[in-house]
Design an enzyme around this catalytic site. Sequence first.
Site, PDB file in Angstrom:
ATOM      1  CG  HIS A 133      28.929  81.377  62.324  1.00  0.00           C
ATOM      2  ND1 HIS A 133      30.165  80.768  62.464  1.00  0.00           N
ATOM      3  CD2 HIS A 133      28.788  81.625  61.006  1.00  0.00           C
ATOM      4  CE1 HIS A 133      30.730  80.664  61.273  1.00  0.00           C
ATOM      5  NE2 HIS A 133      29.906  81.177  60.368  1.00  0.00           N
ATOM      6  CG  HIS A 150      25.632  83.969  62.219  1.00  0.00           C
ATOM      7  ND1 HIS A 150      26.535  84.990  62.055  1.00  0.00           N
ATOM      8  CD2 HIS A 150      25.457  83.417  60.991  1.00  0.00           C
ATOM      9  CE1 HIS A 150      26.913  85.064  60.779  1.00  0.00           C
ATOM     10  NE2 HIS A 150      26.255  84.132  60.113  1.00  0.00           N
ATOM     11  NE  ARG A 164      21.702  83.267  57.333  1.00  0.00           N
ATOM     12  CZ  ARG A 164      23.026  83.260  57.110  1.00  0.00           C
ATOM     13  NH1 ARG A 164      23.503  82.898  55.928  1.00  0.00           N
ATOM     14  NH2 ARG A 164      23.861  83.597  58.060  1.00  0.00           N
ATOM     15  NE  ARG A 212      26.678  79.149  58.730  1.00  0.00           N
ATOM     16  CZ  ARG A 212      26.577  80.354  58.208  1.00  0.00           C
ATOM     17  NH1 ARG A 212      25.556  81.128  58.533  1.00  0.00           N
ATOM     18  NH2 ARG A 212      27.494  80.795  57.363  1.00  0.00           N
ATOM     19  CD  GLU A 262      30.339  80.254  53.062  1.00  0.00           C
ATOM     20  OE1 GLU A 262      29.192  80.313  53.528  1.00  0.00           O
ATOM     21  OE2 GLU A 262      31.049  81.255  52.902  1.00  0.00           O
TER      22      GLU A 262
END
Length: 526
Positions: free
Chosen positions: A227, A330, A365, A273, A115
């Site tokens: 997100h 998110h 994060r 992100r 990811e």
Amino acid sequence: MITIEKENVVIIGSGLAALTIAERLSGDKNVIVLTKSTIHRSNSVKAQGGIAASVGEGDHWESHYQDTMTAGCFFNEEQAVEVLVKKGPHYIKKLMDRGLPFDKNAKGELLLGKEGAHMHRRILHAGGDATGNVLMDFLIKHLQISVIEGENVLDLIMDGTKCVGVITSNKNGNLNYYTADHVILATGGCGGLYQVTSNDSTTAGDGIALAYRAGAELNDLEFMQFHPTMLYTNNRCYGLVSEAVRGEGAVLKTKDGKPIMERVHPLKDLAPRDIVAREIQTYLNNGETIYLDISMIEDFQQKFPTITSICEKANIFIENGLLPVAPGAHFLMGGVKTNLYGETNVEGLYAIGEVACNGVHGANRLASNSLLEGIVFSNLLADRLLSFPGQSNTIKQRVEQKSNPSRNHLELPSKEEIQEVMTRYVGIERSREGLLFAKQWMERFNFQQFNQKHISDYTNEQLEKINQLTSCWLIITSALMRTESRGGHYRSDYPKTNDLEWGARHIIRHKNENRNKSLQMTGVES
């Protein structure tokens, strides 16, 4: 009349962090879990992406550490990150030994995904893109404690500076007092305060408001992760399109087929992100629709059954290979300030999971570190509490059944109005002008006059709104304090940032010398 119960440990929330510690403590402590909805509704259940851990060949905790620090804009607490990435594989192995069915290939080897911002394939999945659901089902089946559903925690009970229990409202609208030696906040984040979100609608920052009124210190509330890819069509959000889809090669494109991340970041579609979300939002602000091109992914339905189901509900045909997406609230990197063991500055009060902030995520994060956080730090808190001897709590409280809550005529906004203000002014991009407007708008409703002594005068709906407004006000206050752009906090009036130099970490704490008086909220910068 209301019931009065004595428990050693009261856990507020029913997500991964809550159930992990509940299971660990159940054999040695009297444990009760309170959830305002059901045990099957939480952000953990909805988690698609998986769990990050350096368990693959050629991977190492130091690489996971570096990726976490880089994604967090080097604002992370280094010790917390080291604990996360070192202990993570240990706890993952324990779950596997107990029978948690992570996805494997025909040879019995773990199928590890990749990811955004990860340098290695280290994402463990279960049930394809249903990792959270599989993990939660596994824990629920092994749970042997009392879980009370439909029990909304309204406030914490304080004996001086010590937290000794909680006040709740049950399905019948009656107030209950639960006293405890240890009260654990595991309420999740605050995505429900925004119009577009990956979060369950029940996740609206309750734990932040509860902790604040109790005098707990709060950290980094300005860092809200959006997100990049929520399935969004016809002005409606249908759910999350996991970053794992981009990990398998999917590309963000305009209607004309132009890749939007090509020259934005070296990692392109797998950039951190905050960078991807801002780029998509820029196109959306200009009236363009952004699509995630999945045409190159073979066996998409088998690999991503949850996303396939979401697409079917939205009448999106995956055979066309294009999924319309938009960023959504998110994950909150900040929260109730804790040490590595979930302990707050308030005696008897602890926080774990997304509501807590020990600095492990920094300003942004890293993908799939959230489930890992819930597992690791819940276990560390369990170790700490199991080392404590049982105590005798002598607090006794009584309160009459709610009789006439309508006599309190507070004018409060609708949840939709709150979401609109938060999305417009406290969203992906913020400015001083917009934040001040939002702050003043929140303050119009006098929610700071809440008085626990007269809690029976409020309706459940009013109390929920008071907590929502409190959490919003705290996020806005934090965002005004940070006059720089970093990670999940982007100030359009301070667009530049330097990862090696940053503003001070801010702490907000309620100055509540007498909780029987109306609460006056004062942000304290330190």
